[in-house]
Design an enzyme around this catalytic site. Structure first.
Site, short mmCIF file in Angstrom:
data_model
loop_
_atom_site.label_atom_id
_atom_site.label_comp_id
_atom_site.label_asym_id
_atom_site.label_seq_id
_atom_site.Cartn_x
_atom_site.Cartn_y
_atom_site.Cartn_z
N ARG A 17 0.82 -1.22 0.00
CA ARG A 17 0.00 0.00 0.00
C ARG A 17 0.85 1.26 0.00
NH1 ARG A 17 -2.35 -3.60 -1.38
NH2 ARG A 17 -4.21 -4.57 -0.56
N SER A 46 -11.43 -2.58 2.25
CA SER A 46 -10.77 -2.87 3.53
C SER A 46 -10.44 -1.57 4.23
CB SER A 46 -9.48 -3.65 3.30
OG SER A 46 -9.76 -4.86 2.65
N GLU A 49 -6.42 2.08 5.98
CA GLU A 49 -6.03 2.02 4.59
C GLU A 49 -6.80 3.10 3.81
OE1 GLU A 49 -6.67 -1.26 1.14
OE2 GLU A 49 -5.45 -1.92 2.82
#
Length: 306
Positions: free
Chosen positions: A182, A232, A302
């Protein structure tokens, strides 16, 4: 002058000269442009038609010292209830070109990942199957090295064409992108993705489609796709799974206002109806505090906050 300290009307006029009147919206509700269906009004919402217009819009924003945000599908974004004081530059209308050359496929930044994986399948190109259910854009996926089901952008990217923060256009090979979990150099250096080229492999469309169908089945079985969310909510903490920690903490279904921890998959915070950004924040903070209190692990979102 607006409360943001810039002349909104003057800037809107300048942007209209670049992209045309239909492509500049004033006080546009961001709830219309995020998968969470949450967010107050953006001062100005601009939809450039091509790379030249994007470059010009960015130049004007920087020269006026007005904040801007480059938007893809809005699938990992929580926008404040107060909205955004500045310019949102949306790429999903204008930057949607796709071309195939042998085993390479190039997509402009506004192309959806799902669409890209479908097109690759139709062309008999394998490698993007993992992306068939990711609701983001190519640009956003490169920005955060999006991934799912054991695959990620770093595995299939060959190069990315970007606008650097100084306005220069550049093409960076995958090795120059510092892609990690990420994370990317694109994010670190405030670059804007214009297009990406993927190195794929020849395959049988039926086999590729079968893999995609199986991944879609798994996703539908496990994820709360029927409710608005940003996917998520938390990054995977080293050595753990966020969803399992949240579930083990007894937080499935925990709700604040219109936002709740999904009962289907604890890793998702969902909009169960009329949620505000404040509701989502309240759920995220409660989950972080409880998981840390019970297991000593701090979860990090996230989702990006705007």
């Amino acid at each position: 002058m607006s409360n943001t300290g810039y002349d909104k009307t003057g800037l809107a006029h300048r942007l209209v000269q670049i992209v045309g009147e239909d492509n500049v919206l004033v006080d546009e509700p961001m709830s219309e442009h995020t998968t969470f269906k949450i967010g107050g009004p953006a001062d100005l919402f601009v939809t450039p038609d091509d790379v030249d217009e994007i470059a010009e819009v960015l130049e004007v924003c920087r020269a006026a010292e007005v904040p801007f945000f480059v938007l893809g599908c809005g699938s990992d974004l929580l926008v404040s209830d107060d909205g955004y004081r500045g310019v949102i530059i949306s790429l999903t209308e204008g930057l949607v070109g796709v071309s195939v050359d042998g085993e390479e496929m190039s997509c402009q930044a506004g192309v959806g990942l799902r669409e890209a994986s479908k097109m690759a399948c139709e062309q008999g190109l394998s490698g993007l199957e993992f992306a068939c259910g990711i609701p983001g854009s190519i640009g956003g996926a490169c920005f955060m090295n999006a991934g799912a089901y054991g695959g990620c952008m770093a595995d299939v990217l060959k190069s990315v064409c970007v606008l650097r923060a100084d306005g220069q256009m550049d093409t960076l090979s995958v090795d120059e992108l510092n892609l990690g979990y990420r994370q990317s150099r694109i994010a670190d250096e405030g670059m804007v993705v214009l297009s990406a080229t993927f190195a794929l492999k020849k395959g049988e469309p039926e086999d590729i489609r079968a893999t995609m169908d199986e991944l879609t089945r798994q996703r539908e079985e496990k994820q709360p796709l029927e409710l608005p969310s940003a996917g998520s909510t938390f990054k995977r903490p080293e050595g753990y799974f966020a969803g399992k920690l949240i579930s083990d903490a007894g937080l499935k279904g925990w709700q604040s206002g219109g936002a709740a921890v999904s009962k289907k998959h604890a890793g998702f915070v969902v909009n169960v109806g009329g949620a505000t950004a404040a509701d989502v924040h309240a759920v995220i903070e409660h989950v972080q505090d409880e998981v840390e209190r019970q297991f000593g692990v701090r979860l990090h979102p996230e989702v990006r906050f705007l």
